[in-house]
Design a protein around this motif. Structure first.
Motif, mmCIF file in Angstrom:
data_model
loop_
_atom_site.group_PDB
_atom_site.id
_atom_site.type_symbol
_atom_site.label_atom_id
_atom_site.label_comp_id
_atom_site.label_asym_id
_atom_site.label_seq_id
_atom_site.Cartn_x
_atom_site.Cartn_y
_atom_site.Cartn_z
ATOM 1 N N VAL A 87 16.370 1.924 11.811
ATOM 2 C CA VAL A 87 14.995 2.137 11.375
ATOM 3 C C VAL A 87 14.971 2.596 9.924
ATOM 4 N N THR A 88 14.119 1.938 9.138
ATOM 5 C CA THR A 88 13.933 2.274 7.738
ATOM 6 C C THR A 88 12.434 2.372 7.472
ATOM 7 N N GLY A 89 12.054 2.830 6.271
ATOM 8 C CA GLY A 89 10.660 2.762 5.881
ATOM 9 C C GLY A 89 10.010 4.097 5.590
ATOM 10 N N VAL A 90 8.695 4.119 5.735
ATOM 11 C CA VAL A 90 7.874 5.290 5.431
ATOM 12 C C VAL A 90 6.800 5.441 6.516
ATOM 13 N N THR A 91 6.376 6.683 6.767
ATOM 14 C CA THR A 91 6.895 7.889 6.174
ATOM 15 C C THR A 91 7.812 8.586 7.179
ATOM 16 N N ALA A 92 8.701 9.417 6.615
ATOM 17 C CA ALA A 92 9.665 10.123 7.457
ATOM 18 C C ALA A 92 8.984 10.994 8.501
ATOM 19 N N ALA A 94 0.816 -1.216 0.000
ATOM 20 C CA ALA A 94 0.000 0.000 0.000
ATOM 21 C C ALA A 94 0.848 1.264 0.000
ATOM 22 N N TRP A 95 2.096 1.146 0.475
ATOM 23 C CA TRP A 95 3.005 2.285 0.533
ATOM 24 C C TRP A 95 4.074 2.243 -0.566
ATOM 25 N N THR A 96 4.465 1.061 -0.973
ATOM 26 C CA THR A 96 5.597 0.940 -1.906
ATOM 27 C C THR A 96 5.191 0.855 -3.365
ATOM 28 N N ARG A 97 3.939 0.519 -3.632
ATOM 29 C CA ARG A 97 3.463 0.353 -5.011
ATOM 30 C C ARG A 97 2.510 1.489 -5.382
ATOM 31 N N PRO A 98 2.370 1.797 -6.671
ATOM 32 C CA PRO A 98 1.494 2.907 -7.086
ATOM 33 C C PRO A 98 0.014 2.569 -6.939
ATOM 34 N N GLY A 99 -0.819 3.624 -6.895
ATOM 35 C CA GLY A 99 -2.258 3.440 -6.964
ATOM 36 C C GLY A 99 -2.999 3.418 -5.654
ATOM 37 N N ASP A 136 6.723 8.382 -2.782
ATOM 38 C CA ASP A 136 7.512 8.774 -3.949
ATOM 39 C C ASP A 136 8.097 7.547 -4.635
ATOM 40 N N GLN A 137 7.604 7.234 -5.826
ATOM 41 C CA GLN A 137 7.998 6.002 -6.500
ATOM 42 C C GLN A 137 9.430 6.024 -7.017
ATOM 43 N N GLU A 138 9.907 7.184 -7.416
ATOM 44 C CA GLU A 138 11.290 7.268 -7.897
ATOM 45 C C GLU A 138 12.271 6.914 -6.783
ATOM 46 N N LYS A 139 12.041 7.485 -5.607
ATOM 47 C CA LYS A 139 12.908 7.172 -4.476
ATOM 48 C C LYS A 139 12.693 5.741 -3.994
ATOM 49 N N GLU A 156 19.139 6.467 3.087
ATOM 50 C CA GLU A 156 18.571 6.173 1.768
ATOM 51 C C GLU A 156 17.313 5.318 1.835
ATOM 52 N N CYS A 157 17.022 4.778 2.998
ATOM 53 C CA CYS A 157 15.922 3.818 3.130
ATOM 54 C C CYS A 157 14.707 4.395 3.827
ATOM 55 N N ILE A 158 14.586 5.714 3.836
ATOM 56 C CA ILE A 158 13.450 6.383 4.454
ATOM 57 C C ILE A 158 12.794 7.287 3.414
ATOM 58 N N GLY A 159 11.471 7.168 3.279
ATOM 59 C CA GLY A 159 10.767 7.922 2.253
ATOM 60 C C GLY A 159 9.535 8.633 2.772
ATOM 61 N N ASP A 160 8.868 9.329 1.847
ATOM 62 C CA ASP A 160 7.652 10.067 2.178
ATOM 63 C C ASP A 160 6.911 10.366 0.880
ATOM 64 N N ARG A 161 5.841 11.128 0.989
ATOM 65 C CA ARG A 161 5.048 11.494 -0.186
ATOM 66 C C ARG A 161 5.306 12.928 -0.638
ATOM 67 N N VAL A 162 5.664 13.796 0.290
ATOM 68 C CA VAL A 162 5.735 15.233 0.032
ATOM 69 C C VAL A 162 7.182 15.671 -0.170
ATOM 70 N N PRO A 163 7.463 16.446 -1.223
ATOM 71 C CA PRO A 163 8.837 16.922 -1.453
ATOM 72 C C PRO A 163 9.385 17.663 -0.239
ATOM 73 N N GLY A 164 10.618 17.346 0.122
ATOM 74 C CA GLY A 164 11.272 18.007 1.245
ATOM 75 C C GLY A 164 11.029 17.359 2.588
#
Length: 233
Positions: free
Chosen positions: A166-171, A48-53, A59-62, A194-202
């Protein structure tokens, strides 16, 4: 006019440089360091977090270019040295927002947690690219923090763990609260850059800067791999 990514990065870097000066003058940004026995705690790297839709998609690129490859490298290291790995995911059994009783609590009044239904296993299953293997634990949580109301602290202590990577989403939410609670529960906390992501730039850059100042040491994947190898050796 919306800022492009490079301009946003430039402005954040400027803010971080000034923030670093202020923090260091006041005694922040100390190092908690690694202990002797680390565990990997991977937060919400489920489909639900790592795949689109999905409303929770990050952020799919990251995700595809940094987070998943970085996780694969970390997992190889943890598995080679037989160190504990906990995969954390989130799902709910009672997703009717009009129900008088639900395991969503009040969180559905802020975000669409009702879309992650326990019945739809594919949504909350860990991404197949970093799927758990035998001997690794998948923890189901209901709130942002992987520690809040779960068995995480107990099973880590029983395994002699003193440090969590700790890794994962969201930051800004589940990763951050897991790190804060981990430190509060007496674990040395490491955020893997490098292993922490989010949806919003910055959001990732800002939260990692602030986390590094107050709640955890931020290290790259390569630094973590090198340190684990040294501890194991």
């Amino acid at each position: 006019m919306a800022l492009d990514a490079k301009e946003l990065d430039r402005l954040l870097e400027q803010a971080f440089n000034e923030g670093t000066r202020l923090y260091q003058e006041r005694g922040f940004q100390r190092r908690v360091g690694f202990g002797s026995r680390p565990a990997l705690v991977s937060v919400d790297l489920a489909n639900a977090w790592t795949r689109p839709g999905n409303p929770f998609t990050c952020d799919q690129e990251k995700m595809d270019g940094e987070i998943i490859p970085g996780m694969q490298k970390l997992l190889r290291t943890f598995r080679a040295h037989k160190l504990p790995v906990v995969h954390v995911t989130t799902a709910y059994e009672i997703t009717d927002r009009n129900a008088s009783f639900t395991d969503m609590g009040l969180w559905h009044d802020k975000i669409p947690v009702d879309v992650v239904n326990l019945k739809d296993r594919d949504l909350w299953a860990i991404d197949s690219r970093i799927a758990p293997i035998e001997g690794e634990y998948t923890l189901l949580k209901k709130r942002a923090s992987a520690f809040h109301g779960t068995e995480l602290a107990g099973i880590l202590r029983a395994a002699g763990v003193d440090t969590i990577l700790v890794t994962g989403v969201t930051a800004c939410a589940c990763v951050r609260t897991t790190i804060c609670d981990g430190l509060a529960d007496g674990f040395r906390t490491i955020a893997v850059k490098e292993c922490i992501g989010d949806r919003v730039p910055g959001a990732v850059a800002w939260n990692l800067f602030d986390i590094d100042a107050k709640f955890a040491d931020v290290h790259t994947v390569d630094e973590c791999v090198e340190k684990i190898a040294a501890l194991a050796g």
